[in-house]
Design a protein around this motif. Structure first.
Motif, PDB file in Angstrom:
ATOM      1  N   TYR A  70       0.938  -0.887   0.163  1.00 35.04           N
ATOM      2  CA  TYR A  70       0.235  -0.043   0.044  1.00 35.04           C
ATOM      3  C   TYR A  70       0.475   0.570   0.146  1.00 35.04           C
ATOM      4  O   TYR A  70       1.897   1.421   0.784  1.00 35.04           O
ATOM      5  CB  TYR A  70      -0.995   0.315   1.258  1.00 35.04           C
ATOM      6  CG  TYR A  70      -1.845  -1.284   1.595  1.00 35.04           C
ATOM      7  CD1 TYR A  70      -3.596  -0.806   0.887  1.00 35.04           C
ATOM      8  CD2 TYR A  70      -1.397  -1.919   2.031  1.00 35.04           C
ATOM      9  CE1 TYR A  70      -4.140  -1.711   0.924  1.00 35.04           C
ATOM     10  CE2 TYR A  70      -2.504  -2.225   2.998  1.00 35.04           C
ATOM     11  CZ  TYR A  70      -3.571  -2.561   2.056  1.00 35.04           C
ATOM     12  OH  TYR A  70      -5.213  -4.233   2.274  1.00 35.04           O
ATOM     13  N   ARG A  71       1.162   1.714  -1.194  1.00 34.87           N
ATOM     14  CA  ARG A  71       1.588   3.306  -1.046  1.00 34.87           C
ATOM     15  C   ARG A  71       0.290   4.402  -0.553  1.00 34.87           C
ATOM     16  O   ARG A  71      -0.136   4.273   0.110  1.00 34.87           O
ATOM     17  CB  ARG A  71       1.825   3.792  -2.308  1.00 34.87           C
ATOM     18  CG  ARG A  71       2.831   2.732  -3.098  1.00 34.87           C
ATOM     19  CD  ARG A  71       3.424   3.591  -3.973  1.00 34.87           C
ATOM     20  NE  ARG A  71       1.979   3.373  -5.317  1.00 34.87           N
ATOM     21  CZ  ARG A  71       1.844   3.667  -6.233  1.00 34.87           C
ATOM     22  NH1 ARG A  71       3.217   4.325  -7.280  1.00 34.87           N
ATOM     23  NH2 ARG A  71       1.042   3.291  -7.123  1.00 34.87           N
ATOM     24  N   ILE A 121      11.398  -2.870   2.440  1.00 37.59           N
ATOM     25  CA  ILE A 121      10.288  -1.949   1.738  1.00 37.59           C
ATOM     26  C   ILE A 121       9.237  -1.367   2.577  1.00 37.59           C
ATOM     27  O   ILE A 121       8.754  -0.152   2.638  1.00 37.59           O
ATOM     28  CB  ILE A 121       9.178  -3.317   1.050  1.00 37.59           C
ATOM     29  CG1 ILE A 121      10.286  -3.895  -0.819  1.00 37.59           C
ATOM     30  CG2 ILE A 121       7.953  -2.828   0.261  1.00 37.59           C
ATOM     31  CD1 ILE A 121       9.879  -5.289  -1.186  1.00 37.59           C
ATOM     32  N   ALA A 122       9.394  -2.064   3.265  1.00 34.28           N
ATOM     33  CA  ALA A 122       7.911  -1.538   4.890  1.00 34.28           C
ATOM     34  C   ALA A 122       8.500  -0.286   5.131  1.00 34.28           C
ATOM     35  O   ALA A 122       7.449   0.840   5.670  1.00 34.28           O
ATOM     36  CB  ALA A 122       8.091  -2.505   5.555  1.00 34.28           C
ATOM     37  N   LYS A 123       9.657  -0.430   5.356  1.00 39.13           N
ATOM     38  CA  LYS A 123      10.736   1.574   6.049  1.00 39.13           C
ATOM     39  C   LYS A 123      10.701   2.092   4.445  1.00 39.13           C
ATOM     40  O   LYS A 123      10.959   4.043   5.193  1.00 39.13           O
ATOM     41  CB  LYS A 123      12.150   1.057   5.722  1.00 39.13           C
ATOM     42  CG  LYS A 123      12.287   0.338   7.563  1.00 39.13           C
ATOM     43  CD  LYS A 123      13.816  -0.031   7.921  1.00 39.13           C
ATOM     44  CE  LYS A 123      13.515  -0.844   9.125  1.00 39.13           C
ATOM     45  NZ  LYS A 123      15.071  -1.254   9.221  1.00 39.13           N
ATOM     46  N   MET A 124      10.298   1.892   3.106  1.00 38.86           N
ATOM     47  CA  MET A 124       9.972   2.584   1.972  1.00 38.86           C
ATOM     48  C   MET A 124       9.485   4.100   2.357  1.00 38.86           C
ATOM     49  O   MET A 124       8.226   4.039   3.454  1.00 38.86           O
ATOM     50  CB  MET A 124      10.458   2.615   1.154  1.00 38.86           C
ATOM     51  CG  MET A 124      11.389   1.497   0.044  1.00 38.86           C
ATOM     52  SD  MET A 124      10.845   0.931  -1.352  1.00 38.86           S
ATOM     53  CE  MET A 124      11.459  -0.095  -1.468  1.00 38.86           C
ATOM     54  N   THR A 130       2.641  -3.014   4.685  1.00 34.72           N
ATOM     55  CA  THR A 130       2.116  -4.367   3.697  1.00 34.72           C
ATOM     56  C   THR A 130       1.617  -5.780   3.839  1.00 34.72           C
ATOM     57  O   THR A 130       1.440  -5.558   5.299  1.00 34.72           O
ATOM     58  CB  THR A 130       4.474  -4.482   3.204  1.00 34.72           C
ATOM     59  OG1 THR A 130       4.291  -4.644   4.291  1.00 34.72           O
ATOM     60  CG2 THR A 130       4.829  -4.154   2.315  1.00 34.72           C
ATOM     61  N   VAL A 131       1.390  -6.307   3.002  1.00 32.53           N
ATOM     62  CA  VAL A 131       1.043  -8.096   3.506  1.00 32.53           C
ATOM     63  C   VAL A 131       1.940  -8.785   2.788  1.00 32.53           C
ATOM     64  O   VAL A 131       2.320  -8.351   1.574  1.00 32.53           O
ATOM     65  CB  VAL A 131      -0.459  -8.195   2.896  1.00 32.53           C
ATOM     66  CG1 VAL A 131      -1.321  -9.059   3.189  1.00 32.53           C
ATOM     67  CG2 VAL A 131      -1.255  -7.056   3.703  1.00 32.53           C
TER      68      VAL A 131
END
Length: 153
Positions: A70-71, A121-124, A130-131
Motif C-alpha cells: 500500500y502506498r 520495503i516497509a521502511k521506504m 505491506t502484506v
C-alpha cells in the motif's frame, strides 16, 4: 558477505553467464571491482563454476514470497517503484487496481533475506503498509513461450 555480495549472488543465480560488465551495471560497481568480488566469492566457496553454493543454505532452494504494498499516494509513488527496481531479488513488480497498489514477487536465497527485503520495503518513504505471503509450493509456473491461450470457438 555484505549486501553487494548478496546482490552479486542473486544476479548470478538468475543468470550465471552474465558478463562482469553487465553484472557491474546491476550492482553499481566497476567491472574490475565485480571481478575481484566474484573471485573472492569463488575462493570462499560461495560460487563453484556456474552453480551458486551457499554455506549453511540448501543449494538450489529459492524462497519465494509475494509482498502486497500500500502506498501513501498512488499517483506520486514513483520513488517506491524506482527503489523496488534496484532490489535484485524482485522478479516481478506490478501495479494493481483494487485495494493494493503494488504486487512484488521476491525470489531469495533464504528466509532471512526475504525478511530483510520486506523490512526494507516497509521502511521506504511512501509505503503505508505491506502484506506478505510466503510461497509454500508452486503448482503452475510456465515460461512465457509455453503459455497456452484459450482456443476461440
Amino acid at each position: 558477505m555484505d549486501a553487494i555480495d548478496e546482490k552479486i549472488i542473486a544476479e548470478l543465480t538468475r543468470n550465471a553467464r552474465i558478463s562482469h560488465s553487465d553484472l557491474a551495471g546491476k550492482v553499481l560497481l566497476s567491472r574490475n571491482a565485480v571481478r575481484q568480488r566474484v573471485e573472492r566469492l569463488e575462493r570462499q566457496g560461495h560460487i563453484a563454476g556456474y552453480t551458486i553454493v551457499r554455506a549453511g543454505h540448501d543449494t538450489g532452494t529459492v524462497v519465494s514470497a509475494l509482498v502486497l504494498v500500500y502506498r501513501q499516494d498512488r499517483m506520486r509513488g514513483g520513488d517506491v517503484l524506482a527503489a523496488l527496481k534496484r532490489i535484485p531479488e524482485v522478479v516481478i513488480c506490478e501495479i494493481l487496481s483494487g485495494d493494493f497498489d503494488i504486487m512484488v514477487r521476491l525470489e531469495a536465497a533464504s528466509l532471512e533475506r526475504v525478511r530483510s527485503i520486506w523490512e526494507d520495503i516497509a521502511k521506504m518513504p511512501g509505503v503505508r503498509d505491506t502484506v506478505t505471503a510466503l510461497t509454500l509450493s508452486s503448482i503452475v509456473n510456465r515460461p512465457r513461450g509455453e503459455r497456452r491461450t484459450t482456443p476461440q470457438g
